[in-house]
Design a protein around this motif. Structure first.
Motif, PDB file in Angstrom:
ATOM      1  N   ILE A 394      38.364  38.065  37.500  1.00  0.00           N
ATOM      2  CA  ILE A 394      39.445  37.924  36.526  1.00  0.00           C
ATOM      3  C   ILE A 394      40.445  39.065  36.660  1.00  0.00           C
ATOM      4  O   ILE A 394      41.670  38.863  36.599  1.00  0.00           O
ATOM      5  N   GLU A 395      39.938  40.263  36.870  1.00  0.00           N
ATOM      6  CA  GLU A 395      40.822  41.438  36.966  1.00  0.00           C
ATOM      7  C   GLU A 395      41.654  41.440  38.244  1.00  0.00           C
ATOM      8  O   GLU A 395      42.764  41.963  38.265  1.00  0.00           O
ATOM      9  N   GLU A 396      41.112  40.832  39.323  1.00  0.00           N
ATOM     10  CA  GLU A 396      41.781  40.909  40.625  1.00  0.00           C
ATOM     11  C   GLU A 396      42.590  39.675  40.986  1.00  0.00           C
ATOM     12  O   GLU A 396      43.360  39.702  41.949  1.00  0.00           O
ATOM     13  N   MET A 397      42.448  38.586  40.246  1.00  0.00           N
ATOM     14  CA  MET A 397      43.131  37.358  40.651  1.00  0.00           C
ATOM     15  C   MET A 397      44.648  37.491  40.455  1.00  0.00           C
ATOM     16  O   MET A 397      45.111  38.227  39.567  1.00  0.00           O
ATOM     17  N   PRO A 398      45.433  36.812  41.297  1.00  0.00           N
ATOM     18  CA  PRO A 398      46.891  36.997  41.307  1.00  0.00           C
ATOM     19  C   PRO A 398      47.630  36.336  40.154  1.00  0.00           C
ATOM     20  O   PRO A 398      48.840  36.497  40.028  1.00  0.00           O
ATOM     21  N   ILE A 399      46.937  35.570  39.336  1.00  0.00           N
ATOM     22  CA  ILE A 399      47.581  34.906  38.195  1.00  0.00           C
ATOM     23  C   ILE A 399      46.982  35.430  36.900  1.00  0.00           C
ATOM     24  O   ILE A 399      45.865  35.977  36.883  1.00  0.00           O
ATOM     25  N   ALA A 400      47.721  35.292  35.810  1.00  0.00           N
ATOM     26  CA  ALA A 400      47.218  35.728  34.507  1.00  0.00           C
ATOM     27  C   ALA A 400      46.080  34.814  34.070  1.00  0.00           C
ATOM     28  O   ALA A 400      46.175  33.592  34.211  1.00  0.00           O
ATOM     29  N   PRO A 401      44.986  35.398  33.561  1.00  0.00           N
ATOM     30  CA  PRO A 401      43.856  34.558  33.129  1.00  0.00           C
ATOM     31  C   PRO A 401      44.247  33.634  31.986  1.00  0.00           C
ATOM     32  O   PRO A 401      44.937  34.041  31.051  1.00  0.00           O
ATOM     33  N   THR A 402      43.827  32.399  32.100  1.00  0.00           N
ATOM     34  CA  THR A 402      44.124  31.394  31.079  1.00  0.00           C
ATOM     35  C   THR A 402      42.979  31.307  30.077  1.00  0.00           C
ATOM     36  O   THR A 402      41.919  31.928  30.249  1.00  0.00           O
ATOM     37  N   GLU A 403      43.202  30.505  29.061  1.00  0.00           N
ATOM     38  CA  GLU A 403      42.169  30.312  28.042  1.00  0.00           C
ATOM     39  C   GLU A 403      40.875  29.760  28.652  1.00  0.00           C
ATOM     40  O   GLU A 403      39.775  30.175  28.297  1.00  0.00           O
ATOM     41  N   SER A 404      41.024  28.820  29.594  1.00  0.00           N
ATOM     42  CA  SER A 404      39.831  28.211  30.198  1.00  0.00           C
ATOM     43  C   SER A 404      39.034  29.225  31.024  1.00  0.00           C
ATOM     44  O   SER A 404      37.804  29.149  31.088  1.00  0.00           O
ATOM     45  N   ILE A 405      39.722  30.172  31.648  1.00  0.00           N
ATOM     46  CA  ILE A 405      39.029  31.194  32.447  1.00  0.00           C
ATOM     47  C   ILE A 405      38.235  32.126  31.535  1.00  0.00           C
ATOM     48  O   ILE A 405      37.060  32.424  31.794  1.00  0.00           O
ATOM     49  N   TRP A 406      38.861  32.593  30.444  1.00  0.00           N
ATOM     50  CA  TRP A 406      38.123  33.423  29.485  1.00  0.00           C
ATOM     51  C   TRP A 406      36.989  32.615  28.845  1.00  0.00           C
ATOM     52  O   TRP A 406      35.900  33.158  28.586  1.00  0.00           O
ATOM     53  N   GLY A 407      37.234  31.326  28.604  1.00  0.00           N
ATOM     54  CA  GLY A 407      36.190  30.480  28.030  1.00  0.00           C
ATOM     55  C   GLY A 407      34.980  30.369  28.947  1.00  0.00           C
ATOM     56  O   GLY A 407      33.834  30.342  28.485  1.00  0.00           O
ATOM     57  N   ALA A 408      35.228  30.307  30.268  1.00  0.00           N
ATOM     58  CA  ALA A 408      34.128  30.252  31.233  1.00  0.00           C
ATOM     59  C   ALA A 408      33.296  31.526  31.174  1.00  0.00           C
ATOM     60  O   ALA A 408      32.056  31.487  31.249  1.00  0.00           O
ATOM     61  N   LEU A 409      33.976  32.665  31.018  1.00  0.00           N
ATOM     62  CA  LEU A 409      33.246  33.936  30.912  1.00  0.00           C
ATOM     63  C   LEU A 409      32.441  33.996  29.618  1.00  0.00           C
ATOM     64  O   LEU A 409      31.290  34.462  29.602  1.00  0.00           O
ATOM     65  N   LEU A 410      33.032  33.509  28.529  1.00  0.00           N
ATOM     66  CA  LEU A 410      32.309  33.480  27.249  1.00  0.00           C
ATOM     67  C   LEU A 410      31.047  32.621  27.339  1.00  0.00           C
ATOM     68  O   LEU A 410      30.003  32.961  26.771  1.00  0.00           O
ATOM     69  N   THR A 411      31.145  31.505  28.076  1.00  0.00           N
ATOM     70  CA  THR A 411      29.976  30.640  28.254  1.00  0.00           C
ATOM     71  C   THR A 411      28.860  31.386  28.973  1.00  0.00           C
ATOM     72  O   THR A 411      27.688  31.301  28.585  1.00  0.00           O
ATOM     73  N   GLY A 412      29.215  32.119  30.026  1.00  0.00           N
ATOM     74  CA  GLY A 412      28.213  32.909  30.750  1.00  0.00           C
ATOM     75  C   GLY A 412      27.580  33.965  29.867  1.00  0.00           C
ATOM     76  O   GLY A 412      26.364  34.199  29.929  1.00  0.00           O
ATOM     77  N   CYS A 413      28.395  34.602  29.030  1.00  0.00           N
ATOM     78  CA  CYS A 413      27.871  35.611  28.107  1.00  0.00           C
ATOM     79  C   CYS A 413      26.881  34.995  27.119  1.00  0.00           C
ATOM     80  O   CYS A 413      25.831  35.585  26.814  1.00  0.00           O
ATOM     81  N   ARG A 414      27.221  33.791  26.621  1.00  0.00           N
ATOM     82  CA  ARG A 414      26.336  33.129  25.663  1.00  0.00           C
ATOM     83  C   ARG A 414      25.004  32.766  26.305  1.00  0.00           C
ATOM     84  O   ARG A 414      23.937  32.983  25.727  1.00  0.00           O
ATOM     85  N   ILE A 415      25.079  32.205  27.542  1.00  0.00           N
ATOM     86  CA  ILE A 415      23.848  31.787  28.230  1.00  0.00           C
ATOM     87  C   ILE A 415      22.906  32.956  28.455  1.00  0.00           C
ATOM     88  O   ILE A 415      21.686  32.839  28.272  1.00  0.00           O
ATOM     89  N   HIS A 416      23.471  34.097  28.834  1.00  0.00           N
ATOM     90  CA  HIS A 416      22.629  35.250  29.193  1.00  0.00           C
ATOM     91  C   HIS A 416      22.535  36.299  28.090  1.00  0.00           C
ATOM     92  O   HIS A 416      22.011  37.395  28.324  1.00  0.00           O
ATOM     93  N   GLY A 417      23.034  35.947  26.905  1.00  0.00           N
ATOM     94  CA  GLY A 417      22.845  36.815  25.752  1.00  0.00           C
ATOM     95  C   GLY A 417      23.548  38.149  25.834  1.00  0.00           C
ATOM     96  O   GLY A 417      23.112  39.121  25.199  1.00  0.00           O
ATOM     97  N   ASN A 418      24.617  38.241  26.590  1.00  0.00           N
ATOM     98  CA  ASN A 418      25.367  39.494  26.695  1.00  0.00           C
ATOM     99  C   ASN A 418      26.405  39.526  25.572  1.00  0.00           C
ATOM    100  O   ASN A 418      27.569  39.196  25.759  1.00  0.00           O
ATOM    101  N   THR A 419      25.940  39.916  24.390  1.00  0.00           N
ATOM    102  CA  THR A 419      26.806  39.881  23.207  1.00  0.00           C
ATOM    103  C   THR A 419      27.915  40.919  23.279  1.00  0.00           C
ATOM    104  O   THR A 419      29.014  40.699  22.753  1.00  0.00           O
ATOM    105  N   GLU A 420      27.654  42.036  23.949  1.00  0.00           N
ATOM    106  CA  GLU A 420      28.673  43.094  24.043  1.00  0.00           C
ATOM    107  C   GLU A 420      29.874  42.623  24.867  1.00  0.00           C
ATOM    108  O   GLU A 420      31.030  42.765  24.455  1.00  0.00           O
ATOM    109  N   LEU A 421      29.602  42.036  26.034  1.00  0.00           N
ATOM    110  CA  LEU A 421      30.683  41.529  26.873  1.00  0.00           C
ATOM    111  C   LEU A 421      31.375  40.337  26.206  1.00  0.00           C
ATOM    112  O   LEU A 421      32.596  40.162  26.336  1.00  0.00           O
ATOM    113  N   ALA A 422      30.588  39.522  25.478  1.00  0.00           N
ATOM    114  CA  ALA A 422      31.166  38.374  24.772  1.00  0.00           C
ATOM    115  C   ALA A 422      32.184  38.851  23.734  1.00  0.00           C
ATOM    116  O   ALA A 422      33.280  38.279  23.616  1.00  0.00           O
ATOM    117  N   ALA A 423      31.835  39.890  22.993  1.00  0.00           N
ATOM    118  CA  ALA A 423      32.754  40.422  21.988  1.00  0.00           C
ATOM    119  C   ALA A 423      33.993  41.019  22.651  1.00  0.00           C
ATOM    120  O   ALA A 423      35.118  40.856  22.163  1.00  0.00           O
TER     121      ALA A 423
END
Length: 606
Positions: A394-423
């Motif tokens: 996300i930090e290195e991609m040439p385009i601005a992150p969209t809602e769907s990209i952040w949503g994908a990261l939030l899904t990964g955080c939820r699955i693996h219980g990483n509440t700190e990164l999710a917040a």
């Protein structure tokens, strides 16, 4: 209205076109003129560019190129051979331009996906005080629809009315299609209803417009009217209506229309076949989708992509990879949609290295990654637990992150219980400003999982303040031609007592088999007993219980759901299939789950 004669008169001759044995410039004017037009017409019909170019050389030597009818045929020849810029060159070399000459060029641009040029030359034609006719208006209106320029289309509509062509069936059909594509279904329907005569294009344009903008019921009503009027509908009409059935998961109605396609010999059409693949896939009958795909004599890229996404959603990942490889042997070049399908399949199967390989492969095909591809890559890494790598993408991609990209990261955080990164991700998404109701809910859940109840409450309050509504969780089952829909804790169904009794019986059997409720998915600050009650009567469980008391034991229960199935319900349905011996096929908002003998086709990776 009296129309201007298109060209100077030409003596008719209906004889067979013979090979050019004598040079055109050695024939008399009348004979050379006639033969030139007949030969050009033959090349247009066969779309033979090489022979057309040779004939064009003879025409230049004979001096016939500047004659209006010859120019008209040359413009059409290059248009049919997908060389619209050569059509334009011929147009500019023609000293006297008749309305049909203008119409041929504008049609050439519209047909060859150059709508801006079509509109530009339509404007030039008006400036030359040349009045458009029933052949020119449809091309200009079609170009407005392609561009989504309802303002331009509306202006042309005004000229249509002023020149008296609003009653023409071809002009009216193009207006219906244009307004429908631009999303103004109200005006499209008004034009449609006021047409003194309608053809298959007008009916199809209106049906397509309703289907594209989610007016499924209206689309089906209109299709029924078309059939009742004995209209000879085409394959595009069938494809549009089948797509409606697929989007609404109306399997039985879709089957009936499939039968109608067979009777009218449209089942072999590429458009119909691709829509049937999507229909059966979306309704959970992947076997029928395979059969349609295999029986299609001709397939285009859209057909292959339809089959790829069907396999991906049903967790047939190996088939996705095999089909992608097979495409090359059929000369099919993948496009950006193809790679979205393949990356989706890799993401939901945990094939990290394969996914990275296909993401890199896009550049070899000249395809620049779009937000959908980055979203799939982040989702792939997030589901596999590689959250920091996903953040780096996300930090290195040439385009601005969209809602769907952040949503994908939030899904990964939820699955693996990483509440700190999710917040942290929730904070980033909040900085974006406007977002969908679904994202507001994801952010609230992320804060709640991290124990930041105050922030979670603020996120939910913002949802209300903005006038947005959380999407209600729905599950539905089709019985015959009727759809039975359930919400969580629903008591409105006529068979509610039987449904709840069946659910109670299942709960007892499941608990004896070892099922223990998982209340972690209830992200509300309430006690464990209340949490257990909230998940016990989720909509998908009620739908499954209804299916068990409705369908015979040997029939699979197909349940459709508009949101993601929660972790506890996924576990519970595995126990339901084990205890009842039933096959349960459930579609959530992401993919299909086939529950059988206590196992799910997703392998608990979804």
């Amino acid at each position: 209205m009296k129309k201007t004669p298109p060209f100077p008169p030409l003596s008719s001759n209906n004889g067979v076109v013979k090979p050019l044995e004598t040079p055109l410039n050695q024939l008399g004017f009348e004979e050379g003129y006639r033969l030139t037009c007949e030969l050009l017409h033959a090349q247009i019909h066969s779309r033979s560019l090489l022979k057309g170019l040779q004939l064009h050389g003879h025409i230049i030597k004979s001096g016939f190129q500047t004659l209006p009818l010859v120019s008209h045929h040359l413009i059409n020849l290059y248009s049919k051979c997908q060389l619209p810029l050569l059509s334009r060159q011929i147009f500019h070399e023609t000293p006297r331009k008749y309305p049909t000459t203008w119409g041929s060029l504008i049609s050439s641009f519209a047909r060859n996906e150059l709508p801006c040029l079509a509109i530009e030359y339509f404007r030039r034609m008006l400036c030359e005080r040349v009045l458009p006719d029933d052949h020119i208006f449809p091309s200009a209106i079609k170009s407005s629809g392609i561009l989504g320029r309802i303002d331009v289309g509306g202006s042309i509509h005004c000229i249509v009315v002023k020149t008296g062509y609003e009653g023409d069936v071809f002009v009216g059909s193009s207006l219906v299609d244009m307004y429908a594509k631009c999303g103004d279904l109200k005006i499209a329907r008004k034009v449609f209803d006021e047409m003194p005569e309608r053809n298959v294009v007008s009916w199809c344009g209106m049906i397509y417009g309703y289907s594209e903008f989610g007016e499924d019921e209206e689309a089906l009503k209109l299709f029924k009217q078309a059939v009742c009027t004995d209209l000879q509908v085409n394959d595009f009409t069938f494809a549009s209506v089948i797509s409606v059935c697929g989007d609404s998961t109306l399997l039985e109605l879709g089957k009936q229309i499939h039968g109608l396609c067979v009777k009218t010999n449209f089942e072999l059409s590429i458009f119909v076949g691709s829509s049937l693949i999507s229909l059966y896939s979306k309704c959970g009958v992947i076997e029928a989708a395979y059969q349609v795909f295999e029986e299609m004599p001709m397939k285009n890229l859209g057909t292959w992509n339809a089959m790829l996404i069907a396999c991906a959603q049903h967790a047939h990942t190996n088939k996705v990879l095999a089909l992608f490889k097979e495409m090359g042997s059929f000369g099919m070049k993948p496009n950006f949609i193809t790679f979205v399908c393949v990356l989706y399949a890799c993401s939901h199967a945990g094939l990290v290295e394969k996914g990275k390989y296909f993401f890199g492969l896009m550049k070899e095909y000249g395809i620049e990654p779009r937000p959908q591809h980055f979203s799939s890559l982040v989702d792939l890494l997030g589901r596999a637990g590689k959250l920091q790598e996903a953040v780096s993408i996300i930090e290195e991609m040439p385009i601005a992150p969209t809602e769907s990209i952040w949503g994908a990261l939030l899904t990964g955080c939820r699955i693996h219980g990483n509440t700190e990164l999710a917040a942290y991700t929730a904070d980033k998404v909040t900085d974006l400003g406007s977002m969908s109701a679904g994202m507001h809910v994801m952010i609230a859940n992320a804060y709640a999982a991290a124990g930041r109840w105050e922030d979670a409450a603020k996120a939910r309050k913002m949802l209300v303040d903005l006038g947005l509504k959380k999407e209600t969780s729905l599950s539905w089952v089709e019985v015959g031609n009727r759809v039975h829909t359930f919400t969580s804790g629903d008591v409105r169904h006529l068979r509610t007592i039987e449904i709840y009794q069946k659910l109670e019986e299942l709960e007892e059997e499941m608990e004896r088999a070892g099922y223990v409720a998982d209340t972690s998915s209830v992200l509300q600050d309430v006690d464990s007993i209340e949490k257990s009650q909230k998940i016990r009567y989720h909509s998908e469980r009620l739908a499954i219980a209804f299916g068990m008391i409705t369908f015979p034991p040997d029939r699979p229960i197909r349940v459709m759901k508009n949101l993601r199935v929660c972790d506890d319900c996924h576990t519970a349905i595995k126990f339901m299939s084990k205890c009842s011996g039933r096959v349960i096929i459930m579609r959530d908002n992401s993919r299909f789950h086939r529950f059988e003998h206590g196992k799910c086709s997703c392998g608990d990776y979804w």
